[in-house]
Each structure stands twice: as structure tokens, then as C-alpha cells.
Design a protein around this motif. Structure first.
Motif, PDB file in Angstrom:
ATOM      1  N   GLN A  37      21.581 118.831   8.353  1.00  0.00           N
ATOM      2  CA  GLN A  37      21.567 117.380   8.259  1.00  0.00           C
ATOM      3  C   GLN A  37      20.150 116.817   8.210  1.00  0.00           C
ATOM      4  N   ALA A  38      19.237 117.416   8.924  1.00  0.00           N
ATOM      5  CA  ALA A  38      17.870 116.899   8.970  1.00  0.00           C
ATOM      6  C   ALA A  38      17.086 117.406   7.757  1.00  0.00           C
ATOM      7  N   PRO A  39      16.537 116.474   6.951  1.00  0.00           N
ATOM      8  CA  PRO A  39      15.740 116.933   5.802  1.00  0.00           C
ATOM      9  C   PRO A  39      14.437 117.577   6.268  1.00  0.00           C
ATOM     10  N   SER A  40      13.904 118.430   5.442  1.00  0.00           N
ATOM     11  CA  SER A  40      12.651 119.096   5.771  1.00  0.00           C
ATOM     12  C   SER A  40      11.513 118.083   5.776  1.00  0.00           C
ATOM     13  N   ARG A  41      10.386 118.485   6.298  1.00  0.00           N
ATOM     14  CA  ARG A  41       9.216 117.612   6.321  1.00  0.00           C
ATOM     15  C   ARG A  41       8.809 117.226   4.900  1.00  0.00           C
ATOM     16  N   TYR A  42       8.874 118.196   3.992  1.00  0.00           N
ATOM     17  CA  TYR A  42       8.547 117.948   2.584  1.00  0.00           C
ATOM     18  C   TYR A  42       9.504 116.924   1.981  1.00  0.00           C
ATOM     19  N   GLU A  43      10.820 117.106   2.215  1.00  0.00           N
ATOM     20  CA  GLU A  43      11.815 116.187   1.663  1.00  0.00           C
ATOM     21  C   GLU A  43      11.639 114.787   2.227  1.00  0.00           C
ATOM     22  N   SER A  44      11.343 114.684   3.518  1.00  0.00           N
ATOM     23  CA  SER A  44      11.116 113.375   4.139  1.00  0.00           C
ATOM     24  C   SER A  44       9.893 112.699   3.529  1.00  0.00           C
ATOM     25  N   GLN A  45       8.821 113.464   3.357  1.00  0.00           N
ATOM     26  CA  GLN A  45       7.594 112.915   2.780  1.00  0.00           C
ATOM     27  C   GLN A  45       7.823 112.496   1.327  1.00  0.00           C
ATOM     28  N   LYS A  46       8.577 113.313   0.595  1.00  0.00           N
ATOM     29  CA  LYS A  46       8.869 113.004  -0.803  1.00  0.00           C
ATOM     30  C   LYS A  46       9.664 111.702  -0.899  1.00  0.00           C
ATOM     31  N   ARG A  47      10.658 111.524  -0.035  1.00  0.00           N
ATOM     32  CA  ARG A  47      11.450 110.292  -0.041  1.00  0.00           C
ATOM     33  C   ARG A  47      10.578 109.092   0.326  1.00  0.00           C
ATOM     34  N   ARG A  48       9.723 109.271   1.336  1.00  0.00           N
ATOM     35  CA  ARG A  48       8.835 108.179   1.759  1.00  0.00           C
ATOM     36  C   ARG A  48       7.866 107.799   0.628  1.00  0.00           C
ATOM     37  N   ASP A  49       7.290 108.803  -0.033  1.00  0.00           N
ATOM     38  CA  ASP A  49       6.372 108.542  -1.151  1.00  0.00           C
ATOM     39  C   ASP A  49       7.094 107.837  -2.297  1.00  0.00           C
ATOM     40  N   TRP A  50       8.312 108.282  -2.600  1.00  0.00           N
ATOM     41  CA  TRP A  50       9.088 107.692  -3.687  1.00  0.00           C
ATOM     42  C   TRP A  50       9.386 106.226  -3.379  1.00  0.00           C
ATOM     43  N   ASN A  51       9.800 105.941  -2.147  1.00  0.00           N
ATOM     44  CA  ASN A  51      10.092 104.561  -1.760  1.00  0.00           C
ATOM     45  C   ASN A  51       8.831 103.698  -1.816  1.00  0.00           C
ATOM     46  N   THR A  52       7.696 104.266  -1.422  1.00  0.00           N
ATOM     47  CA  THR A  52       6.426 103.535  -1.491  1.00  0.00           C
ATOM     48  C   THR A  52       6.087 103.196  -2.942  1.00  0.00           C
ATOM     49  N   PHE A  53       6.284 104.155  -3.836  1.00  0.00           N
ATOM     50  CA  PHE A  53       5.987 103.911  -5.251  1.00  0.00           C
ATOM     51  C   PHE A  53       6.919 102.845  -5.834  1.00  0.00           C
ATOM     52  N   LEU A  54       8.212 102.913  -5.497  1.00  0.00           N
ATOM     53  CA  LEU A  54       9.154 101.911  -5.999  1.00  0.00           C
ATOM     54  C   LEU A  54       8.815 100.521  -5.463  1.00  0.00           C
ATOM     55  N   THR A  55       8.374 100.453  -4.208  1.00  0.00           N
ATOM     56  CA  THR A  55       7.945  99.175  -3.633  1.00  0.00           C
ATOM     57  C   THR A  55       6.716  98.658  -4.369  1.00  0.00           C
ATOM     58  N   TYR A  56       5.784  99.554  -4.677  1.00  0.00           N
ATOM     59  CA  TYR A  56       4.593  99.169  -5.441  1.00  0.00           C
ATOM     60  C   TYR A  56       4.995  98.580  -6.796  1.00  0.00           C
ATOM     61  N   LEU A  57       5.963  99.208  -7.465  1.00  0.00           N
ATOM     62  CA  LEU A  57       6.406  98.707  -8.766  1.00  0.00           C
ATOM     63  C   LEU A  57       7.035  97.324  -8.643  1.00  0.00           C
ATOM     64  N   ARG A  58       7.854  97.119  -7.596  1.00  0.00           N
ATOM     65  CA  ARG A  58       8.498  95.814  -7.387  1.00  0.00           C
ATOM     66  C   ARG A  58       7.471  94.727  -7.100  1.00  0.00           C
ATOM     67  N   ASN A  59       6.419  95.082  -6.341  1.00  0.00           N
ATOM     68  CA  ASN A  59       5.402  94.095  -5.957  1.00  0.00           C
ATOM     69  C   ASN A  59       4.312  93.922  -7.014  1.00  0.00           C
ATOM     70  N   HIS A  60       4.347  94.738  -8.044  1.00  0.00           N
ATOM     71  CA  HIS A  60       3.356  94.667  -9.112  1.00  0.00           C
ATOM     72  C   HIS A  60       3.467  93.330  -9.830  1.00  0.00           C
ATOM     73  N   THR A  61       2.365  92.821 -10.326  1.00  0.00           N
ATOM     74  CA  THR A  61       2.385  91.569 -11.079  1.00  0.00           C
ATOM     75  C   THR A  61       2.075  91.857 -12.538  1.00  0.00           C
ATOM     76  N   PRO A  62       2.991  91.675 -13.469  1.00  0.00           N
ATOM     77  CA  PRO A  62       4.405  91.356 -13.269  1.00  0.00           C
ATOM     78  C   PRO A  62       5.152  92.578 -12.757  1.00  0.00           C
ATOM     79  N   PRO A  63       6.332  92.371 -12.124  1.00  0.00           N
ATOM     80  CA  PRO A  63       7.094  93.526 -11.610  1.00  0.00           C
ATOM     81  C   PRO A  63       7.420  94.518 -12.728  1.00  0.00           C
ATOM     82  N   LEU A  64       7.382  95.786 -12.373  1.00  0.00           N
ATOM     83  CA  LEU A  64       7.647  96.844 -13.345  1.00  0.00           C
ATOM     84  C   LEU A  64       8.958  97.542 -13.014  1.00  0.00           C
ATOM     85  N   VAL A  65       9.624  98.025 -14.042  1.00  0.00           N
ATOM     86  CA  VAL A  65      10.790  98.871 -13.839  1.00  0.00           C
ATOM     87  C   VAL A  65      10.351 100.309 -14.104  1.00  0.00           C
ATOM     88  N   LEU A  66      11.014 101.223 -13.450  1.00  0.00           N
ATOM     89  CA  LEU A  66      10.629 102.628 -13.543  1.00  0.00           C
ATOM     90  C   LEU A  66      10.646 103.134 -14.987  1.00  0.00           C
TER      91      LEU A  66
END
Length: 186
Positions: A24-53
Motif C-alpha cells: 500500500q505504501a508507495p516507494s520513496r521514488y514513487e512518492s517523489q515522482k508524484r510530488r514532482d508531477w503535481n508541482t509541475f502541473l501546478t506550475y502549468l496552471r499558474n503559468h501566465t497564460p495557463p498552459l495545458v500539458l
């Protein structure tokens, strides 16, 4: 009876078995990968103008990496700094803190994998763009020069090629007659 059900529920939710808890518990790598992915998606949403993947390119990824520099913890001396090129500077300076090359390289690797896991096509993966590789090489070289330590790639241990029996090597030599003359067999 209710307390027995609670105990059973507690035992099953906590995993009850060590193997179940590990799944059930993701590995450290998987957790970091998910966190990095969410950070990147947040960056895209906050970009001016907002970007889609789907419209994201290597240039946007480089822009993201430059944005991350403000959160870096590695001192990178500027060319005009008195400590430029010194591996162990004797005192403090006003040079900026940046993201270390190794951190950026690992981040790109995780984002590249996350993109494909999210359903992205490998051929259109912006994290695999040539511009990203060039950018990372430039960062690596500039940070190495600023520290005065040339980057040297780790050498892989190479195993000598396995020797073949004489009959196998003769069979593998294409078009030779086997007499050593190099003439093709009739």
C-alpha cells in the motif's frame, strides 16, 4: 461484538500483515515522482497564460527548471566572483543559490517517467526533448567550472569479450575461406 469488529477493521486497515502494508505504501521514488508531477502541473496552471500539458514543450520545461532555481541550496559562483573556480572557498559571498545539476537531472528523469505513466506518448514527451539534454549539459559544465572541479563521468567496468572456440569464430567470419587469405569461399 462491535468492539471485535472494530479490532478486525483496525487490524485490516493497518495492514495486519507486513506484506500488505508494504504494497500500500508507495516507494520513496514513487512518492517523489508524484510530488514532482503535481508541482509541475501546478506550475502549468499558474503559468501566465495557463498552459495545458498537451501544449507543453521543452522550452516550458526549461522555464520550469529556471523557476526552481530560486529554491536551490547549492552555491554557484558567478564568473566575476573572487571565489569562482575554487572548490572550497575560504569565505562567504553574494553569489546565488541554485538547484544542483544532479537534482535537476534526477527531477527530469522522474518527470519523464511520470509523463508516460499519465498516458503521454513517449514521442511527444517534453521532458525527453533534445533542448532539455543540452540545457542540463550546460548547467553541469557551468557548475563544474564555478566550483573548479571538472566533471568526470564514472567509468564503467568493462568485461573482456568472451572468447569463442575456434570453430565458432570460423563460422562467424563472414565470407572468408578459413585459410587466412581473406579470399571469399567459392
Amino acid at each position: 461484538m462491535e468492539s471485535a469488529a472494530d479490532e478486525d477493521g483496525a487490524a485490516s486497515s493497518s495492514g495486519g500483515h507486513p506484506a500488505a502494508a508494504a504494497q500500500q505504501a508507495p516507494s520513496r521514488y514513487e512518492s517523489q515522482k508524484r510530488r514532482d508531477w503535481n508541482t509541475f502541473l501546478t506550475y502549468l496552471r499558474n503559468h501566465t497564460p495557463p498552459l495545458v500539458l498537451a501544449r507543453c514543450s521543452g522550452a516550458h520545461v526549461i522555464e520550469f527548471l529556471r523557476y526552481l532555481d530560486q529554491f536551490g541550496k547549492t552555491k554557484v559562483h558567478a564568473a566575476g566572483c573572487a571565489f569562482y573556480g575554487q572548490p572550497s572557498p575560504p569565505g562567504p559571498c553574494d553569489c546565488p543559490l541554485r538547484q544542483a545539476w544532479g537534482s535537476l537531472d534526477a527531477l527530469i528523469g522522474r518527470l519523464r517517467a511520470a509523463y508516460e505513466e499519465a498516458g503521454g506518448i513517449p514521442e511527444t514527451n517534453p521532458f525527453a526533448a533534445r533542448a532539455i539534454r543540452i540545457f542540463l549539459l550546460d548547467v553541469r559544465e557551468s557548475q563544474a567550472k564555478a566550483r573548479g572541479i571538472p566533471y568526470e563521468r564514472k567509468k564503467r567496468k568493462r568485461h573482456p569479450p568472451a572468447s569463442f572456440p575456434a570453430s565458432a569464430s570460423a563460422a562467424l567470419s563472414c565470407g572468408s575461406s578459413g585459410d587466412g587469405s581473406g579470399a571469399a569461399a567459392p
